[in-house]
Design an enzyme around this catalytic site. Structure first.
Site, mmCIF file in Angstrom:
data_model
loop_
_atom_site.group_PDB
_atom_site.id
_atom_site.type_symbol
_atom_site.label_atom_id
_atom_site.label_comp_id
_atom_site.label_asym_id
_atom_site.label_seq_id
_atom_site.Cartn_x
_atom_site.Cartn_y
_atom_site.Cartn_z
ATOM 1 N N GLU A 144 4.699 0.474 -8.630
ATOM 2 C CA GLU A 144 3.434 -0.213 -8.933
ATOM 3 C C GLU A 144 3.371 -0.680 -10.386
ATOM 4 O O GLU A 144 2.485 -0.290 -11.140
ATOM 5 C CB GLU A 144 2.255 0.703 -8.610
ATOM 6 C CG GLU A 144 2.139 1.017 -7.134
ATOM 7 C CD GLU A 144 0.884 1.833 -6.779
ATOM 8 O OE1 GLU A 144 0.281 2.415 -7.680
ATOM 9 O OE2 GLU A 144 0.509 1.856 -5.591
ATOM 10 N N GLU A 166 3.228 2.255 1.101
ATOM 11 C CA GLU A 166 2.261 3.342 0.912
ATOM 12 C C GLU A 166 0.977 3.022 1.639
ATOM 13 O O GLU A 166 0.470 1.892 1.559
ATOM 14 C CB GLU A 166 1.907 3.510 -0.574
ATOM 15 C CG GLU A 166 2.992 4.027 -1.458
ATOM 16 C CD GLU A 166 2.462 4.292 -2.880
ATOM 17 O OE1 GLU A 166 1.217 4.352 -3.057
ATOM 18 O OE2 GLU A 166 3.282 4.404 -3.790
#
Lengths: 666, 666, 666
Positions: free
Chosen positions: B153, B305
């Site tokens: 991320e 995710e």
């Protein structure tokens, strides 16, 4: 060790902070005259006098204070003498910028207000010790000296490099090894493993959520670091003044200091208390803080600061209507205070708090406030012999713990809407409205004297606390345990299974599948076994029971049909679990039922709404917080101590009215 | 170049992040056993392991990871191996504070959380390359290795001096000369002319509104600087592992990275996805992110995710009711995902995310969550052969561009109430509710395959994009263009005339006299040519038409009587203009009409509200997001792949129910 | 000294800021052509040209400006030439970071926007003087030069060390000795005593509420420090251009500069004015700012900046409907403006203000805006001879003082809900709605010319002001004094008794027992002596009267039954006291009654709602701010100057319509 009785000597102390350095000496004479008129017995002097006592580094000026103490003593007014270390003079920050706190983002917090010191700064500590030594040596045996007051409302946090070094030493002491620290902080998460003590810092500004165990230890450390400052000064003054009690004043229900730890190091527990006069539940907030103060003290305590009218730090600062200062002062006495003091004696003309009310307001003695202050002084003088030193006995304990507060209010938790203080306040309110007197107690304290123990919500419970609770119920105690309790251990590690196994066994729960917080304003409807219902707010849980009985079930939302409130006989006792936050009336009913089943009784039965009842020693205090006159009929025959006559069978309390009743013949 | 098929090999990958360093090795055995029970095929390892792999600078420890990978391999579980560079160990920030980011105001962003690195720091890059080299050399040929995962991320911004130097190099490359930069940034305004490259800084804290072109270039630069970090690590692992695909995980619909540019450099596009279970439009938000992922990938993608229940970073983190995890997982599959993974396998006991749900929760395997996880694993295993690698075909493209997002959301614009993501979401929702499958596309992409192109609002359009749009419509395409589009060029310079002349010609507009944003909560009423009406929100425009037809007019407010929605035949095609933000139902009607006129058809007709329909390959997915049971009658004869039987003519979907239908005989 | 007449010479100046450096020189020709078309007489040049005039340190480039001024002059357009010192070039901040401001928390405020200079920086001042000297020497005698414009919207605050040194010098001058400073700041409070000048700092980030007298002096200092910058540049240009007036533009009703002090140093008072077109009370806000500008100037003034449509800095920037620019421009003329200018001539394509509207918008001259601009230019040209230089006479003065604003809006006051500007606006509105023309005046100004003086709320009143007020009423004046007035002296010391004794005597008050602010949204009901009633908001007071008459009493809340509004004959005059903030209609009634009793009359009687009437010289302006057509019947016979014909007995004003009437025969 000396205690509050050494200062009160059968009286209720009455007075407030006195800052004569703000006024010319000719005003002091008027002050003393008006203090005597108002019945003032005690003033706190020197809280913010450092710059006046040591206007240049090491250049002390005590003459003015000599004259002041002699003047007060001559007038029969006792002095609580403060060390002035809460607010160092500008010269300290100027010469030693490293004594100034640094914010989380590394910027400096300058002088120009107050409390601008880093508790870990060696230079600050050295300077604070020096001025304390000077003061104590000079006045330690002064006949006016009634008590020592250390610093003021300790509360400054700091993230500077000196703090970092101090934090590391504290952590070494707590955890022993780096390996233990890494384990305690769970540094395996997000690659936070420390390979050297030197790497460890206070939790400074970061990119995202910070390590919760680090935040928890930093809260503990800061409380301890400030406490070190306190104890260092305490030791100095105690050395010079054996027999004179020492205290410091805590802010009310204050997150920043572990009150249980601090109270052990103070001779006298003193709290400040500023409910909002505009708050319909201000009286209950006052009762909570007063119960905490008494519980910290283990007996009588000192109300160090309150306001005669408005404060200055709220968005809107409402003054007190007629009678409210008296009502709230006597409430404190009812709940164990042996000293009723104000910030401050004479209202300041200048500075940040010039709109904070005082005993003697800007408009002078010919003022409603001063008239009420004077009347209250006379009443407290009358009550002193019957009240001073008398105990308040509670059959119920509400468990409260700073560790759990700190751990439970961190970022990244299931709901940011839940607040520790709000939850404690709601549960305390339920008992207060039923006229149950409640102590606050540490979860590992001896609970055997209580008929009922309630836990509003204690996210963190240590092994010791869990064993303590289990033993308490097993030997016949009743526990009412609120939601989200027993989840984390002393280092904020989630207990195996999500809730500690001992607690699940005690409560008869098999598992909590999900914490199910409610959205803002959302409610979940619950139905009791008897068919009545109530709404829960803030929180719910997807429970699976072992052998607990269902007392109430969820009837709306995703959990409809599942258990909400349970009851579980355990050993000789009973353990309830409340997995949502019931609306106030439902919580009151539930706790009152559990209390009565456990044999606890309210102070008086059958009072009208808005009237508070507390027993202190053999006295019964009735306090009318409602908007109208109220009529009470307490069973028995009573003497009315304030009116100084036999009480009628029906005691009539005007709005803001108080009766202090003594059993006839006692 | 390798791609996702090299990892899936006919399966839908199933699993999640696995952080074994948080647990003792004895727990690993239980983990692997339960993974197999749950049908886990793939776990992501090492995302936050830097401090464990290199606990001291240059001191590597790989033994534990050797044992782990061997254990997983022996159990038949594939490994997505991550470079741990998202979260450097504390020692890096301690030894090299210059690797830490600085905030806009120059304060340091410390370690103690995650992502505390400056992408422009040479020292950070050197250290990240070194650990990546070590990992790749050691595990590049490990038989468990399924995919490489770089960092995590990416999202940290920095304003430090190293960033400034890097930004200047980037600007030199982009603009060539200082003169060009001054022109591109419009530094004639407010005396911002740069006379030397050395003067140029990132847009730091300033007195007032900062230069918008500087802000735009800084957003581009930051995306590129992070992408450089990605590609450097990608190159290292690819060198050691030919044939193994490489990816990184993007945050969902994330402003900070230009997804179109990044996707070109990744072998596999992977996104994280966390709709709020409490959001009634969570499913549509999911569909949008999934459509973006598929469009970035140009085919199957990886859901890296998601959560089995609650996350931990919302103000209130609601868990998922029964069935929702399955529903949303299968939605991702329907929209092109060939991998369904979670953060994370085992819920953490410590750290900032210990309340983030996991496949294996705190309360262990005997839990509703784990049972649902296990059932889902079995279903995905069954669907794999029919689904893996199959394409999703869309007839509609929604144009999306990070450049326009960055340029259009700056301070000083007509309205701060307009939000890029909100507008895109509203337009996507209109198509989603009509069961049109929509790709997202860059404005300069080849649009010839689409029957309809929609632009919710693209403030910035490059010359290339404008020519592309013009050519698309001229050769027969249909365009529906939303408000405030085509205003600025690639450097955020306002186009002559206020709106680009090409676009005005395409739309048949003469001029826009005023942008007329609506106040908060304000609405403007509009009337269609057929007499029906609707309300617009957020925005309106004082238009003057050239040769466009009026489709709807404003009927309230200052613009009453003037055109609101127009339609313009152009070349072989048609161009609509929508100068306000229609309420959802009106926008749905408008876009559905334009789609049908253009020959685009929904996946299925006549579905009950709340049911989503998507075709993937020859399969038809029906997903019930509504609160009740729904009945669908898809035309044709179907096999029900989840039930493993012939489907009834009426397919009954319970709440959160899903049917995956395959044409009989296909 | 030169004044505005030297620039207007019988005209109303018309034009705006012109920033030719943003455009290629070929555009200049079109600009000048369109300016002439629009009736532009005057443009302001060079406000943000520093980087263009001095692109490298000391390397000046004036050729372009030579050409521009010659071009403008040849076209008959006058130039207001600005010193470019509001926005130093990046090279200054790069070479001399010490010229950049520092925020309260010590972080740097960088270049990249505008106004990034520290007014106390010697290097900034040196550089500003140098460029000013160059400009003045070169253009001081240029025939196009109409006026000098210094800097732009002075407003930057700074807390750096150079500011600290400068602040100390300023304090030494103000207070003389450290002892006096300690006394003035009340440093006895919170141990803030300064033992050395070197310790004194600007009020930087602190732990809690900062010293209010320090904050007050810092506000004064910052205004003075900026004024020093102004006067230094003023002196330079005046030396080179005798007879040419000098000005700078103030932001409207701006807290940061003491307008009374500044106006004394300016030849021309110029203000910027940006009411929100979406604000129903925008016209009244405009009137207030215009009245202030006229009062500061003591005669005609210059409207330096307004917008033709939307601005860019509000959350939602609404454009102006047809006619509104004309209406508000003529309102300024009615209230004394002899110059009507805009920011800016040509709308920028780039930079932070590219969405700020202009006379010539992005869409070019074939635009509604430009057509309205052109029509307005013609009307102002026609009005010029009748209007220019004519006085506006007011019979009422509203007292306004920056010192009281600064002192009264500090933290720690009774209510944070009270706002200085909001209160002034409410009182001004009451008079405006009754068509009373009101001057603003300093509390120590000569008030003898006014029939009525009103004080909305002046927390701080100096001894001089108090004596002035007393003398004014004693000799027959009427004063209406609002709540919370006369509380503090010039150093924010509370007056003995809480309210100054002179004021209490003047008002007939014995004491104020408590300031009693109202909670948000709360109202207190009041009853007038005649039985009518009204609600008060924000504030109330527990008053005790001496010999004042009760005009209204509180009828709800804690103060029910006590006086709310009083009236007190004093000497030859009358003094009212209003201890709450009456709702608008009640305040209008009260002030209109007091005004009429005092002999003040509105401009015209009997106007329909929404129409504003102002007399300037012998002219009567009627302005329709209402949503519909309005009909007015002003007594007398009139010539309609805009229509250029005899006015009907009934003057019909369309929405946004204006009539400028001249008595027939005058």
């Amino acid at each position: 060790m000396p205690d509050l009785n050494d200062a009160t000597r059968g009286r209720i102390l009455y007075g407030g902070d006195y800052n004569p350095e703000q006024w010319p000496e000719e005003t002091w004479q008027e002050d003393v005259r008006l203090m005597r008129q108002a019945g003032v017995t005690t003033v706190t002097v020197g809280v913010f006098s450092w710059a006046r006592l040591e206007p240049t580094p090491g250049g002390y000026e005590f003459d003015w204070l000599d004259r002041l103490l002699d003047l007060l003593h001559a007038a029969g007014i006792g002095v609580v003498l403060a060390t002035p270390t809460a607010s160092p003079p500008p010269w300290l920050g100027h010469l030693h910028p490293e004594t100034l706190p640094q914010a989380e983002n590394g910027t400096t917090v300058w002088y120009g207000s107050r409390n601008q010191f880093c508790a870990s700064s060696p230079e600050y500590r050295r300077r604070a010790a020096a001025i304390t030594e000077q003061l104590a040596a000079r006045y330690g045996q002064h006949p006016a000296l009634t008590m020592w007051h250390i610093n003021n409302e300790y509360g400054t946090h700091c993230w500077c490099d000196a703090t970092a070094a101090h934090f590391r030493r504290w952590l070494q002491h707590r955890h022993g090894s780096l390996e233990e620290l890494n384990s305690a902080w769970g540094t395996a998460f997000w690659s936070q493993h420390y390979s050297d003590w030197a790497e460890i810092l206070p939790p400074r500004q970061a990119q995202y959520i910070r390590n919760p165990a680090q935040l928890l230890d930093f809260a503990r450390f800061t409380s301890d670091a400030l406490l070190e400052c306190y104890t260092a000064e305490h030791a100095v003054v105690a050395r010079h003044s054996p027999g004179i009690p020492v205290t410091t004043n805590h802010m009310p229900f204050w997150r920043g200091q572990d009150g249980w730890a601090w109270a052990k190091r103070q001779d006298v527990v003193a709290l400040d208390l500023y409910p909002d006069p505009d708050d319909a539940l201000g009286a209950q907030y006052g009762a909570l803080v007063q119960d905490l103060a008494r519980s910290m003290a283990g007996g009588p305590w000192m109300l160090m600061e309150q306001a005669t009218g408005a404060v200055n730090w709220r968005p809107v600062n409402r003054p007190k209507p007629h009678g409210l200062t008296r009502l709230w002062s006597l409430q404190a006495v009812a709940r164990g205070a042996d000293a009723v003091c104000f910030f401050q004696w004479r209202q300041s003309r200048q500075g940040a708090e010039k709109f904070h009310s005082a005993m003697l307001p800007h408009s002078g003695p010919d003022n409603r406030t001063f008239r009420e202050v004077t009347a209250l002084g006379a009443e407290l003088d009358r009550l002193g012999p019957a009240v001073s030193g008398a105990p308040v006995t509670a059959e119920i304990a509400l468990l409260h713990d700073w560790d759990s507060w700190w751990a439970g209010e961190q970022p990244g938790r299931p709901s940011q809407l839940t607040g520790y203080q709000e939850t404690v306040t709601a549960w305390h309110r339920a008992l207060w409205e039923s006229h149950h007197t409640t102590d606050l107690a540490h979860p590992a304290a001896d609970l055997s004297g209580y008929r009922l123990v309630v836990i509003p919500s204690l996210y963190l419970l240590t092994d010791t606390a869990l064993d303590n609770l289990t033993a308490y119920v097993r030997s016949g105690g009743t526990l009412v345990c609120g939601w989200f309790t027993g989840v984390a251990d002393h280092q904020d590690r989630i207990r195996p299974g999500g809730v500690d196994a001992r607690l699940r066994e005690l409560l008869g729960l098999a598992a909590v599948h999900h914490w199910w917080p409610l959205a803002e304003g959302d409610r979940v409807h619950c139905e009791n076994a008897d068919g009545t219902g109530f709404d829960g707010a803030l929180w719910s849980e997807e429970l699976e029971l072992a052998d607990a009985e269902v007392h109430a079930r969820y009837r709306s939302g995703e959990l409809a049909g599942r258990p909400a409130v349970t009851r579980h006989p355990y050993g000789e006792g009973t353990a309830w679990y409340v997995s949502t936050q019931p609306e106030p009336e439902a919580l009151r009913t539930l706790l009152d039922r559990a209390a009565r089943e456990a044999g606890a009784r309210p102070a008086v039965e059958g009072l009208p709404a808005g009237v508070e009842a507390v027993r202190r020693g053999e006295l019964l205090f009735l306090l009318n917080h409602g908007p109208q006159q109220a009529k009470c009929e307490p069973p028995g025959e009573w003497e009315d101590l304030l009116a100084n006559r036999r009480a009628d069978a029906t005691v009539v309390l005007e709005r803001h009215g108080v009766a202090v009743l003594k059993p006839v013949g006692a």
